[in-house]
Design a protein around this motif. Structure first.
Motif, PDB file in Angstrom:
ATOM      1  N   SER A   1      31.650  26.709  51.100  1.00  0.00           N
ATOM      2  CA  SER A   1      31.807  28.141  51.393  1.00  0.00           C
ATOM      3  C   SER A   1      33.116  28.675  50.814  1.00  0.00           C
ATOM      4  CB  SER A   1      31.767  28.377  52.908  1.00  0.00           C
ATOM      5  OG  SER A   1      32.797  27.632  53.561  1.00  0.00           O
ATOM      6  N   SER A   2      34.197  27.874  50.940  1.00  0.00           N
ATOM      7  CA  SER A   2      35.492  28.307  50.399  1.00  0.00           C
ATOM      8  C   SER A   2      35.448  28.391  48.880  1.00  0.00           C
ATOM      9  CB  SER A   2      36.596  27.336  50.817  1.00  0.00           C
ATOM     10  OG  SER A   2      36.758  27.321  52.210  1.00  0.00           O
ATOM     11  N   LEU A   3      34.818  27.375  48.235  1.00  0.00           N
ATOM     12  CA  LEU A   3      34.720  27.353  46.783  1.00  0.00           C
ATOM     13  C   LEU A   3      33.852  28.501  46.272  1.00  0.00           C
ATOM     14  CD1 LEU A   3      35.560  25.783  44.262  1.00  0.00           C
ATOM     15  CD2 LEU A   3      33.473  24.407  44.512  1.00  0.00           C
ATOM     16  N   THR A   4      32.738  28.732  46.981  1.00  0.00           N
ATOM     17  CA  THR A   4      31.854  29.840  46.604  1.00  0.00           C
ATOM     18  C   THR A   4      32.561  31.176  46.761  1.00  0.00           C
ATOM     19  OG1 THR A   4      29.911  28.573  47.318  1.00  0.00           O
ATOM     20  CG2 THR A   4      29.635  30.959  47.060  1.00  0.00           C
ATOM     21  N   GLY A   5      33.287  31.315  47.884  1.00  0.00           N
ATOM     22  CA  GLY A   5      34.044  32.548  48.118  1.00  0.00           C
ATOM     23  C   GLY A   5      35.100  32.779  47.049  1.00  0.00           C
ATOM     24  N   PHE A   6      35.768  31.707  46.635  1.00  0.00           N
ATOM     25  CA  PHE A   6      36.802  31.808  45.603  1.00  0.00           C
ATOM     26  C   PHE A   6      36.197  32.261  44.271  1.00  0.00           C
ATOM     27  CE2 PHE A   6      38.765  29.503  42.001  1.00  0.00           C
ATOM     28  CZ  PHE A   6      39.984  30.174  41.962  1.00  0.00           C
ATOM     29  N   ILE A   7      35.103  31.607  43.858  1.00  0.00           N
ATOM     30  CA  ILE A   7      34.462  31.935  42.575  1.00  0.00           C
ATOM     31  C   ILE A   7      33.890  33.353  42.584  1.00  0.00           C
ATOM     32  CG2 ILE A   7      32.560  31.342  41.014  1.00  0.00           C
ATOM     33  CD1 ILE A   7      33.025  28.399  41.810  1.00  0.00           C
ATOM     34  N   VAL A   8      33.202  33.711  43.672  1.00  0.00           N
ATOM     35  CA  VAL A   8      32.639  35.066  43.788  1.00  0.00           C
ATOM     36  C   VAL A   8      33.752  36.116  43.764  1.00  0.00           C
ATOM     37  CG1 VAL A   8      31.414  36.670  45.324  1.00  0.00           C
ATOM     38  CG2 VAL A   8      30.546  34.349  44.986  1.00  0.00           C
ATOM     39  N   GLY A   9      34.852  35.800  44.471  1.00  0.00           N
ATOM     40  CA  GLY A   9      35.998  36.721  44.481  1.00  0.00           C
ATOM     41  C   GLY A   9      36.579  36.929  43.092  1.00  0.00           C
ATOM     42  N   ILE A  10      36.681  35.828  42.331  1.00  0.00           N
ATOM     43  CA  ILE A  10      37.195  35.899  40.957  1.00  0.00           C
ATOM     44  C   ILE A  10      36.273  36.743  40.083  1.00  0.00           C
ATOM     45  CG2 ILE A  10      37.546  34.565  38.842  1.00  0.00           C
ATOM     46  CD1 ILE A  10      39.864  34.306  40.710  1.00  0.00           C
ATOM     47  N   ILE A  11      34.960  36.513  40.204  1.00  0.00           N
ATOM     48  CA  ILE A  11      33.989  37.254  39.387  1.00  0.00           C
ATOM     49  C   ILE A  11      34.040  38.748  39.697  1.00  0.00           C
ATOM     50  CG2 ILE A  11      31.516  37.622  38.939  1.00  0.00           C
ATOM     51  CD1 ILE A  11      31.143  34.583  39.382  1.00  0.00           C
ATOM     52  N   ILE A  12      34.049  39.092  40.995  1.00  0.00           N
ATOM     53  CA  ILE A  12      34.068  40.504  41.398  1.00  0.00           C
ATOM     54  C   ILE A  12      35.365  41.183  40.951  1.00  0.00           C
ATOM     55  CG2 ILE A  12      34.160  42.085  43.379  1.00  0.00           C
ATOM     56  CD1 ILE A  12      32.252  40.170  44.833  1.00  0.00           C
ATOM     57  N   SER A  13      36.504  40.496  41.166  1.00  0.00           N
ATOM     58  CA  SER A  13      37.793  41.085  40.769  1.00  0.00           C
ATOM     59  C   SER A  13      37.884  41.258  39.251  1.00  0.00           C
ATOM     60  CB  SER A  13      38.943  40.217  41.271  1.00  0.00           C
ATOM     61  OG  SER A  13      38.883  38.916  40.713  1.00  0.00           O
ATOM     62  N   THR A  14      37.297  40.303  38.502  1.00  0.00           N
ATOM     63  CA  THR A  14      37.297  40.407  37.037  1.00  0.00           C
ATOM     64  C   THR A  14      36.456  41.594  36.577  1.00  0.00           C
ATOM     65  OG1 THR A  14      37.559  38.006  36.825  1.00  0.00           O
ATOM     66  CG2 THR A  14      36.797  39.205  34.877  1.00  0.00           C
ATOM     67  N   ILE A  15      35.277  41.743  37.161  1.00  0.00           N
ATOM     68  CA  ILE A  15      34.403  42.865  36.803  1.00  0.00           C
ATOM     69  C   ILE A  15      35.084  44.201  37.108  1.00  0.00           C
ATOM     70  CG2 ILE A  15      32.236  44.053  37.368  1.00  0.00           C
ATOM     71  CD1 ILE A  15      30.996  41.270  37.815  1.00  0.00           C
ATOM     72  N   LEU A  16      35.706  44.300  38.291  1.00  0.00           N
ATOM     73  CA  LEU A  16      36.404  45.536  38.672  1.00  0.00           C
ATOM     74  C   LEU A  16      37.570  45.821  37.732  1.00  0.00           C
ATOM     75  CD1 LEU A  16      36.461  45.248  42.581  1.00  0.00           C
ATOM     76  CD2 LEU A  16      35.089  46.817  41.190  1.00  0.00           C
ATOM     77  N   ALA A  17      38.311  44.758  37.384  1.00  0.00           N
ATOM     78  CA  ALA A  17      39.455  44.924  36.472  1.00  0.00           C
ATOM     79  C   ALA A  17      38.994  45.382  35.090  1.00  0.00           C
ATOM     80  CB  ALA A  17      40.223  43.614  36.368  1.00  0.00           C
ATOM     81  N   VAL A  18      37.910  44.779  34.578  1.00  0.00           N
ATOM     82  CA  VAL A  18      37.368  45.170  33.268  1.00  0.00           C
ATOM     83  C   VAL A  18      36.896  46.619  33.291  1.00  0.00           C
ATOM     84  CG1 VAL A  18      35.455  44.796  31.650  1.00  0.00           C
ATOM     85  CG2 VAL A  18      36.736  42.848  32.529  1.00  0.00           C
ATOM     86  N   LEU A  19      36.230  47.015  34.379  1.00  0.00           N
ATOM     87  CA  LEU A  19      35.765  48.398  34.508  1.00  0.00           C
ATOM     88  C   LEU A  19      36.938  49.377  34.546  1.00  0.00           C
ATOM     89  CD1 LEU A  19      32.828  48.067  37.078  1.00  0.00           C
ATOM     90  CD2 LEU A  19      32.657  48.657  34.658  1.00  0.00           C
ATOM     91  N   MET A  20      38.010  49.001  35.244  1.00  0.00           N
ATOM     92  CA  MET A  20      39.189  49.866  35.315  1.00  0.00           C
ATOM     93  C   MET A  20      39.858  50.008  33.943  1.00  0.00           C
ATOM     94  SD  MET A  20      40.902  48.757  38.966  1.00  0.00           S
ATOM     95  CE  MET A  20      42.356  49.767  38.689  1.00  0.00           C
ATOM     96  N   VAL A  21      39.967  48.888  33.225  1.00  0.00           N
ATOM     97  CA  VAL A  21      40.560  48.929  31.879  1.00  0.00           C
ATOM     98  C   VAL A  21      39.691  49.765  30.949  1.00  0.00           C
ATOM     99  CG1 VAL A  21      41.083  47.534  29.839  1.00  0.00           C
ATOM    100  CG2 VAL A  21      41.780  46.737  32.091  1.00  0.00           C
ATOM    101  N   TRP A  22      38.367  49.542  31.010  1.00  0.00           N
ATOM    102  CA  TRP A  22      37.443  50.303  30.170  1.00  0.00           C
ATOM    103  C   TRP A  22      37.521  51.787  30.505  1.00  0.00           C
ATOM    104  CZ3 TRP A  22      33.197  53.401  31.322  1.00  0.00           C
ATOM    105  CH2 TRP A  22      32.417  53.787  30.229  1.00  0.00           C
ATOM    106  N   LEU A  23      37.576  52.132  31.798  1.00  0.00           N
ATOM    107  CA  LEU A  23      37.647  53.532  32.221  1.00  0.00           C
ATOM    108  C   LEU A  23      38.949  54.173  31.749  1.00  0.00           C
ATOM    109  CD1 LEU A  23      36.201  55.749  33.833  1.00  0.00           C
ATOM    110  CD2 LEU A  23      37.444  54.973  35.871  1.00  0.00           C
ATOM    111  N   TYR A  24      40.042  53.419  31.831  1.00  0.00           N
ATOM    112  CA  TYR A  24      41.344  53.933  31.373  1.00  0.00           C
ATOM    113  C   TYR A  24      41.288  54.287  29.889  1.00  0.00           C
ATOM    114  CZ  TYR A  24      46.060  53.728  29.494  1.00  0.00           C
ATOM    115  OH  TYR A  24      47.211  54.012  28.805  1.00  0.00           O
ATOM    116  N   TYR A  25      40.809  53.339  29.078  1.00  0.00           N
ATOM    117  CA  TYR A  25      40.741  53.595  27.639  1.00  0.00           C
ATOM    118  C   TYR A  25      39.708  54.669  27.307  1.00  0.00           C
ATOM    119  CZ  TYR A  25      43.792  49.665  26.650  1.00  0.00           C
ATOM    120  OH  TYR A  25      44.877  48.833  26.581  1.00  0.00           O
ATOM    121  N   ARG A  26      38.632  54.715  28.103  1.00  0.00           N
ATOM    122  CA  ARG A  26      37.598  55.733  27.898  1.00  0.00           C
ATOM    123  C   ARG A  26      38.163  57.138  28.108  1.00  0.00           C
ATOM    124  NH1 ARG A  26      32.655  56.499  25.479  1.00  0.00           N
ATOM    125  NH2 ARG A  26      31.471  58.083  26.575  1.00  0.00           N
TER     126      ARG A  26
END
Length: 224
Positions: free
Chosen positions: A174-199
């Motif tokens: 559960s901890s490992l799954t939570g860590f990986i899911v957290g990384i994936i979600i934070s990465t997607i949000l960060a990419v969207l924010m960077v893309w939105l900024y440049y957009r």
């Protein structure tokens, strides 16, 4: 008294020659000047980004907050925080920070080259090609920043899993799954924010530059 003929009057009015406010040469110079200014705006925005990233990077390096925040994640996973681990983490972040700044500095230089290389009075075809190349440079800058963000996150994730493995830490599923899911979600949000900024920031200028470019191509086709 002659009969008033509205139809003849309208026809005569429509046949009157319309004097152009600007000739093609003046329009061309105006479009060239505006296009060059748009390139200049992007150059100064990139300079501001470089200075901002440098200032933030120096702040975190001095304070030591960036690496410590990630070390806390490791501790929550059960990793033993050692001096060697802290040093390794600091070195990894320093290398990534230098890489990020080097890439930004390179594109600042490229934008400056593009700006200085565009001459208002130069050949129209040459001017159009330089604007197209500039757009390609901007797109490459945006893409590389997004790729760099994903790469940094991936390196961090691999490094965490490597430390967990060499220290033989028993991490629950559960901890490992939570860590990986957290990384994936934070990465997607960060990419969207960077893309939105440049957009928003770069996109507005690029759209105006596109409009000028289409007008320049139209003038070029009329001249050909």
């Amino acid at each position: 008294m002659p009969e008033f003929d509205l139809h003849s009057l309208k026809k005569a009015w429509q046949e009157q020659p319309v004097q152009q406010k600007y000739d093609d040469n003046e329009i061309l110079k105006m479009l060239n000047r505006k296009s060059r200014n748009y390139v200049k705006y992007i150059f100064w925005i990139s300079v501001a980004e470089f200075l901002f990233i440098t200032a933030i990077g120096l702040f975190y390096i001095i304070q030591g907050k960036e690496s410590s925040s990630y070390l806390k994640i490791l501790e929550r996973l059960g990793v033993n925080k050692t001096l060697e681990l802290e040093t390794t983490f600091d070195n990894v972040f320093l290398v990534l920070k230098i890489l990020s700044l080097s890439i930004t500095a390179y594109f600042v230089y490229k934008f400056y080259q593009n700006y200085k290389g565009i001459k208002i009075e130069e050949n129209l075809k040459s001017f159009i090609l330089k604007i197209i190349n500039f757009k390609k440079t901007v797109n490459a800058f945006i893409l590389i920043n997004i790729v760099l963000l994903i790469t940094v996150t991936s390196i961090f994730t691999i490094f965490v899993l490597y430390i967990v493995n060499i220290q033989n830490v028993e991490v629950s599923n559960s901890s490992l799954t939570g860590f990986i899911v957290g990384i994936i979600i934070s990465t997607i949000l960060a990419v969207l924010m960077v893309w939105l900024y440049y957009r928003i920031v770069y996109g507005i200028i690029i759209r105006k530059l596109d409009k000028n470019l289409n007008q320049l191509k139209e003038i070029d086709s009329q001249e050909s």
